[in-house]
Motif scaffolding. Structure first.
Motif, PDB file in Angstrom:
ATOM      1  N   GLU A  35     -25.925 -15.779 -27.953  1.00 31.76           N
ATOM      2  CA  GLU A  35     -25.999 -14.458 -27.317  1.00 31.76           C
ATOM      3  C   GLU A  35     -25.634 -14.216 -26.214  1.00 31.76           C
ATOM      4  O   GLU A  35     -26.019 -15.027 -25.309  1.00 31.76           O
ATOM      5  CB  GLU A  35     -27.365 -13.813 -27.670  1.00 31.76           C
ATOM      6  N   ASN A  36     -24.982 -12.992 -25.772  1.00 30.68           N
ATOM      7  CA  ASN A  36     -24.319 -12.837 -24.310  1.00 30.68           C
ATOM      8  C   ASN A  36     -23.541 -14.141 -23.786  1.00 30.68           C
ATOM      9  O   ASN A  36     -23.530 -14.154 -22.489  1.00 30.68           O
ATOM     10  CB  ASN A  36     -25.686 -12.554 -23.451  1.00 30.68           C
ATOM     11  N   GLU A  37     -23.021 -14.924 -24.517  1.00 32.76           N
ATOM     12  CA  GLU A  37     -22.199 -16.091 -24.032  1.00 32.76           C
ATOM     13  C   GLU A  37     -20.924 -15.860 -24.310  1.00 32.76           C
ATOM     14  O   GLU A  37     -20.679 -15.255 -25.333  1.00 32.76           O
ATOM     15  CB  GLU A  37     -22.825 -17.240 -24.208  1.00 32.76           C
ATOM     16  N   THR A  38     -20.043 -16.551 -23.683  1.00 32.65           N
ATOM     17  CA  THR A  38     -18.334 -16.560 -24.023  1.00 32.65           C
ATOM     18  C   THR A  38     -18.191 -17.934 -24.554  1.00 32.65           C
ATOM     19  O   THR A  38     -18.445 -18.838 -23.850  1.00 32.65           O
ATOM     20  CB  THR A  38     -17.764 -16.216 -22.984  1.00 32.65           C
ATOM     21  N   LEU A  39     -17.820 -17.980 -25.853  1.00 29.96           N
ATOM     22  CA  LEU A  39     -17.125 -19.372 -26.033  1.00 29.96           C
ATOM     23  C   LEU A  39     -15.657 -19.149 -25.981  1.00 29.96           C
ATOM     24  O   LEU A  39     -15.029 -18.076 -26.724  1.00 29.96           O
ATOM     25  CB  LEU A  39     -17.319 -19.502 -27.672  1.00 29.96           C
ATOM     26  N   GLY A  40     -14.960 -20.049 -25.475  1.00 32.02           N
ATOM     27  CA  GLY A  40     -13.453 -20.249 -25.421  1.00 32.02           C
ATOM     28  C   GLY A  40     -13.245 -21.241 -26.600  1.00 32.02           C
ATOM     29  O   GLY A  40     -13.693 -22.064 -26.816  1.00 32.02           O
ATOM     30  N   VAL A  41     -11.949 -20.505 -27.190  1.00 32.60           N
ATOM     31  CA  VAL A  41     -11.383 -21.529 -28.349  1.00 32.60           C
ATOM     32  C   VAL A  41     -10.138 -21.621 -27.983  1.00 32.60           C
ATOM     33  O   VAL A  41      -9.275 -20.736 -27.804  1.00 32.60           O
ATOM     34  CB  VAL A  41     -11.668 -20.466 -29.623  1.00 32.60           C
ATOM     35  N   VAL A  42      -9.739 -22.918 -27.694  1.00 37.85           N
ATOM     36  CA  VAL A  42      -8.557 -23.480 -27.119  1.00 37.85           C
ATOM     37  C   VAL A  42      -7.462 -24.145 -28.025  1.00 37.85           C
ATOM     38  O   VAL A  42      -8.041 -25.194 -28.839  1.00 37.85           O
ATOM     39  CB  VAL A  42      -8.864 -24.160 -25.921  1.00 37.85           C
ATOM     40  N   GLN A 202      -7.019  -9.247 -14.049  1.00 40.55           N
ATOM     41  CA  GLN A 202      -7.793  -8.057 -14.027  1.00 40.55           C
ATOM     42  C   GLN A 202      -8.442  -7.867 -15.475  1.00 40.55           C
ATOM     43  O   GLN A 202      -9.742  -7.419 -15.572  1.00 40.55           O
ATOM     44  CB  GLN A 202      -6.868  -6.822 -13.611  1.00 40.55           C
ATOM     45  N   ILE A 203      -7.833  -8.167 -16.417  1.00 40.22           N
ATOM     46  CA  ILE A 203      -8.167  -8.008 -17.970  1.00 40.22           C
ATOM     47  C   ILE A 203      -9.501  -8.818 -18.135  1.00 40.22           C
ATOM     48  O   ILE A 203     -10.514  -8.527 -18.672  1.00 40.22           O
ATOM     49  CB  ILE A 203      -7.208  -8.077 -19.018  1.00 40.22           C
ATOM     50  N   LEU A 204      -9.243 -10.196 -17.579  1.00 40.49           N
ATOM     51  CA  LEU A 204     -10.319 -11.066 -17.867  1.00 40.49           C
ATOM     52  C   LEU A 204     -11.582 -10.707 -17.026  1.00 40.49           C
ATOM     53  O   LEU A 204     -12.854 -10.914 -17.542  1.00 40.49           O
ATOM     54  CB  LEU A 204      -9.947 -12.516 -17.385  1.00 40.49           C
ATOM     55  N   GLU A 205     -11.301 -10.312 -16.037  1.00 39.35           N
ATOM     56  CA  GLU A 205     -12.422  -9.730 -14.903  1.00 39.35           C
ATOM     57  C   GLU A 205     -13.317  -8.623 -15.506  1.00 39.35           C
ATOM     58  O   GLU A 205     -14.588  -8.705 -15.597  1.00 39.35           O
ATOM     59  CB  GLU A 205     -11.995  -9.599 -13.744  1.00 39.35           C
ATOM     60  N   LEU A 206     -12.366  -7.553 -16.098  1.00 38.91           N
ATOM     61  CA  LEU A 206     -12.951  -6.649 -16.721  1.00 38.91           C
ATOM     62  C   LEU A 206     -13.898  -6.904 -18.007  1.00 38.91           C
ATOM     63  O   LEU A 206     -14.891  -6.379 -18.274  1.00 38.91           O
ATOM     64  CB  LEU A 206     -11.703  -5.698 -17.286  1.00 38.91           C
ATOM     65  N   MET A 207     -13.429  -7.897 -18.991  1.00 36.77           N
ATOM     66  CA  MET A 207     -14.155  -8.408 -19.946  1.00 36.77           C
ATOM     67  C   MET A 207     -15.287  -8.655 -19.547  1.00 36.77           C
ATOM     68  O   MET A 207     -16.674  -8.751 -20.248  1.00 36.77           O
ATOM     69  CB  MET A 207     -13.170  -9.370 -20.864  1.00 36.77           C
ATOM     70  N   ASN A 208     -15.417  -9.839 -18.406  1.00 38.02           N
ATOM     71  CA  ASN A 208     -16.616 -10.397 -17.991  1.00 38.02           C
ATOM     72  C   ASN A 208     -17.697  -9.172 -17.593  1.00 38.02           C
ATOM     73  O   ASN A 208     -18.844  -9.515 -17.926  1.00 38.02           O
ATOM     74  CB  ASN A 208     -16.360 -11.293 -16.753  1.00 38.02           C
ATOM     75  N   LYS A 209     -17.057  -8.364 -16.717  1.00 38.20           N
ATOM     76  CA  LYS A 209     -18.023  -7.112 -16.347  1.00 38.20           C
ATOM     77  C   LYS A 209     -18.699  -6.423 -17.516  1.00 38.20           C
ATOM     78  O   LYS A 209     -19.732  -6.205 -17.588  1.00 38.20           O
ATOM     79  CB  LYS A 209     -17.112  -6.121 -15.516  1.00 38.20           C
ATOM     80  N   LEU A 210     -17.709  -6.029 -18.402  1.00 34.54           N
ATOM     81  CA  LEU A 210     -18.196  -5.558 -19.625  1.00 34.54           C
ATOM     82  C   LEU A 210     -19.224  -6.001 -20.549  1.00 34.54           C
ATOM     83  O   LEU A 210     -20.013  -5.511 -21.191  1.00 34.54           O
ATOM     84  CB  LEU A 210     -17.201  -4.810 -20.446  1.00 34.54           C
ATOM     85  N   GLN A 211     -18.944  -7.505 -20.522  1.00 34.07           N
ATOM     86  CA  GLN A 211     -19.915  -8.176 -21.278  1.00 34.07           C
ATOM     87  C   GLN A 211     -21.581  -8.084 -20.664  1.00 34.07           C
ATOM     88  O   GLN A 211     -22.471  -8.114 -21.168  1.00 34.07           O
ATOM     89  CB  GLN A 211     -19.795  -9.920 -21.171  1.00 34.07           C
ATOM     90  N   GLU A 212     -21.281  -8.090 -19.200  1.00 36.84           N
ATOM     91  CA  GLU A 212     -22.845  -7.849 -18.301  1.00 36.84           C
ATOM     92  C   GLU A 212     -23.179  -6.510 -18.952  1.00 36.84           C
ATOM     93  O   GLU A 212     -24.315  -6.440 -19.086  1.00 36.84           O
ATOM     94  CB  GLU A 212     -22.670  -8.050 -17.068  1.00 36.84           C
ATOM     95  N   GLN A 213     -22.216  -5.537 -18.970  1.00 35.45           N
ATOM     96  CA  GLN A 213     -22.811  -3.982 -18.953  1.00 35.45           C
ATOM     97  C   GLN A 213     -23.373  -3.985 -20.381  1.00 35.45           C
ATOM     98  O   GLN A 213     -24.275  -3.127 -20.614  1.00 35.45           O
ATOM     99  CB  GLN A 213     -21.479  -3.166 -18.706  1.00 35.45           C
ATOM    100  N   PHE A 214     -22.649  -4.669 -21.399  1.00 30.86           N
ATOM    101  CA  PHE A 214     -22.790  -4.249 -22.891  1.00 30.86           C
ATOM    102  C   PHE A 214     -23.769  -5.219 -23.408  1.00 30.86           C
ATOM    103  O   PHE A 214     -24.341  -5.102 -24.689  1.00 30.86           O
ATOM    104  CB  PHE A 214     -21.639  -4.018 -23.532  1.00 30.86           C
ATOM    105  N   GLY A 215     -24.017  -6.349 -22.714  1.00 31.57           N
ATOM    106  CA  GLY A 215     -24.884  -7.639 -23.283  1.00 31.57           C
ATOM    107  C   GLY A 215     -24.214  -8.047 -24.599  1.00 31.57           C
ATOM    108  O   GLY A 215     -25.024  -8.035 -25.586  1.00 31.57           O
ATOM    109  N   MET A 216     -23.010  -8.454 -24.792  1.00 29.20           N
ATOM    110  CA  MET A 216     -22.465  -8.699 -25.994  1.00 29.20           C
ATOM    111  C   MET A 216     -22.008 -10.396 -25.832  1.00 29.20           C
ATOM    112  O   MET A 216     -21.900 -11.086 -24.666  1.00 29.20           O
ATOM    113  CB  MET A 216     -21.275  -7.833 -26.405  1.00 29.20           C
ATOM    114  N   SER A 217     -21.352 -10.932 -27.039  1.00 29.59           N
ATOM    115  CA  SER A 217     -21.158 -12.214 -27.092  1.00 29.59           C
ATOM    116  C   SER A 217     -19.383 -12.021 -27.270  1.00 29.59           C
ATOM    117  O   SER A 217     -18.993 -11.113 -27.733  1.00 29.59           O
ATOM    118  CB  SER A 217     -21.593 -13.038 -28.286  1.00 29.59           C
ATOM    119  N   ILE A 218     -18.943 -13.063 -26.651  1.00 31.10           N
ATOM    120  CA  ILE A 218     -17.367 -12.846 -26.466  1.00 31.10           C
ATOM    121  C   ILE A 218     -16.869 -14.157 -27.009  1.00 31.10           C
ATOM    122  O   ILE A 218     -17.148 -15.227 -26.766  1.00 31.10           O
ATOM    123  CB  ILE A 218     -16.882 -12.785 -25.231  1.00 31.10           C
ATOM    124  N   ILE A 219     -15.701 -14.038 -28.197  1.00 32.73           N
ATOM    125  CA  ILE A 219     -15.202 -15.279 -28.575  1.00 32.73           C
ATOM    126  C   ILE A 219     -13.721 -15.217 -28.020  1.00 32.73           C
ATOM    127  O   ILE A 219     -12.897 -14.141 -28.281  1.00 32.73           O
ATOM    128  CB  ILE A 219     -14.877 -15.417 -29.891  1.00 32.73           C
TER     129      ILE A 219
END
Ligand code: SF4
Length: 339
Positions: A35-42, A202-219
Motif C-alpha cells: 500500500e502507498n508504495e511504488t514498485l518499479g518493473v524494469v 516533471q511527469i515523474l515528480e507529478l506522479m510522486n506528488k499525486l501519490q502522496e496526495q491520493f494515497g495510492m500504490s503505483i506500478i
C-alpha cells in the motif's frame, strides 16, 4: 494476502498462441505491491512487463493470450475484501478497472481519442464510474483534475482536442483521466518514454506528488533503471517472461546480484563517473526470440559469467536477504562453478 499489500501476483503463467507459433510470455511471475508504495518493473521491451500489467487489468488480447496458471490477489480498501481478479465475473472486473485500478499508457496520442476534447474524455471516465454524477459536476471534476496535474488555464484547455496539446500535456491529461476516479493502484506503463528529459522529470515528480496526495500504490513500468531510481521503493527486474531479481531500490543500485541487473545498471550514465561523456558498456547481444528461447537460464547467451549448468538448467528463485530474491546459479548455495 499479507496485510501490508494491496496486490499480490502469484506464479503467473501467460501464453500467446499466434500464427507464428507459441510464446510463453510469462512463466512464474510473482510480485507484491505494498500500500502507498511504488514498485518499479524494469526490463527490455518484450520481457513481459506490460503483459503482466495487462493481466492485472484483465485486458490481455483474446483469443491469442491465455492465462495458464496463477493468481492475482487484490485487496479492496473499501470493503477489506481480498479478491482473486482472475476469477472475477467481467461485470465486477469492470467496476475494479478504472475505479480501483487505473492504467496510463505509453503513447498518449494513441490512447486519447482525437475527435473528442480532452474534457469530454475525462468527463466520460468520471461518469462511467460515478453514474449518479451530473454532467456539470463531471465537467467541474475534469477541470479540477487538469488543474491537479498542472495544466495551466484548465477552464480553457478542457475544450482542447488532443492535437492542440504538446506530448507532455497529453501525458498529463492521461494521468488526470486515470486519477479522476481516485484509484487505489495506478499502473503507469512507460509513462515518460515519448517525452523529452525535462518533461519526463516533471511527469515523474507529478506522479510522486499525486501519490502522496491520493494515497495510492503505483506500478511503474519502464525499460530505464534511471527512471525508477528516484521514484520506486522496490524494483522487480524482468527478463524473457521471468522476474530475475527483486529487491528494495537501494539494494538494486548498490548491490545488484543478477548479471542482467548489473548490465542494466552499467548502461545508466552516472554523474559521478563522467555523466554522458562516460563510455557505457551495456549488455552484449539482444533479447532472444520469444518463439525460440534458449534452454537453461534464458540470459546465458548474453551473460559474461555463464558456465555449463546455466546452459541446461533454469536457476530457481532464491532469497539472499530479506526481501531480495534472485534467479541465478551464482547465488544458490550448493552451486560451484565449473569454468
Ligand atoms: Fe549468468 Fe548463469 Fe546466472 Fe544465468 S544463471 S545469469 S547465465 S551466471
Amino acid at each position: 494476502m499479507d496485510k501490508s499489500n494491496i496486490l499480490e501476483i502469484k506464479d503467473l503463467h501467460v501464453t500467446f498462441y499466434t500464427e507464428d507459433g507459441v510464446v510463453r510470455a510469462l512463466h512464474g511471475v510473482s510480485y507484491d505491491v505494498p500500500e502507498n508504495e511504488t514498485l518499479g518493473v524494469v526490463g527490455e521491451s518484450g520481457c513481459g512487463k506490460s503483459v503482466t500489467a495487462l493481466s492485472v487489468m484483465r485486458l490481455l488480447p483474446r483469443p491469442q493470450a491465455r492465462v495458464e496458471q496463477g493468481e492475482i490477489w487484490f485487496r479492496d480498501k473499501d470493503t477489506g475484501e481480498e479478491i482473486n481478479l482472475l476469477n472475477l465475473p467481467e461485470e465486477h472486473m469492470r467496476h475494479i478497472r478504472g475505479n480501483k485500478i487505473s492504467m496510463i499508457f505509453q503513447e498518449p496520442m494513441t490512447a486519447l481519442n482525437p475527435v473528442y476534447t480532452v474534457g469530454d474524455q475525462i468527463e466520460e471516465a468520471v461518469l462511467i464510474h460515478n453514474p449518479k454524477m451530473s454532467q456539470k459536476e463531471a465537467r467541474e471534476r475534469a477541470i479540477e483534475m487538469l488543474k491537479t496535474v498542472g495544466i495551466p488555464a484548465p477552464e480553457k484547455r478542457v475544450d482542447d482536442f488532443p492535437h492542440q496539446m504538446s506530448g507532455g500535456m497529453r501525458q498529463r491529461v492521461m494521468i488526470a483521466m486515470a486519477l479522476s476516479t481516485n484509484p487505489e493502484i495506478l499502473i503507469a506503463d512507460e509513462p515518460t518514454t515519448a517525452l523529452d528529459v525535462t518533461i519526463q522529470a516533471q511527469i515523474l515528480e507529478l506522479m510522486n506528488k499525486l501519490q502522496e496526495q491520493f494515497g495510492m500504490s503505483i506500478i511503474l513500468i519502464t525499460h530505464n533503471l534511471g527512471v525508477v531510481a528516484q521514484n520506486a521503493d522496490k524494483i522487480a527486474v524482468m527478463y524473457l517472461g521471468r522476474i530475475v531479481e527483486k529487491a528494495p531500490v537501494r539494494e538494486i543500485f548498490h548491490d545488484p546480484k543478477h548479471p542482467y541487473t548489473e548490465g542494466l545498471l552499467a548502461s545508466v550514465p552516472r554523474l559521478d563517473k563522467g555523466g554522458l561523456k562516460e563510455h557505457l558498456p551495456g549488455i552484449s547481444g539482444s533479447l532472444p526470440s520469444p518463439y525460440n528461447p534458449p534452454p537453461g537460464c534464458k540470459f546465458h547467451p548474453r551473460c559474461p559469467y555463464a558456465f555449463d549448468k546455466c546452459r541446461v538448467e533454469e536457476p530457481p528463485q532464491v532469497e539472499i536477504s530479506p526481501g531480495h530474491t534472485v534467479c541465478c546459479w551464482l547465488h544458490t548455495k550448493e552451486e560451484t562453478r565449473h569454468e
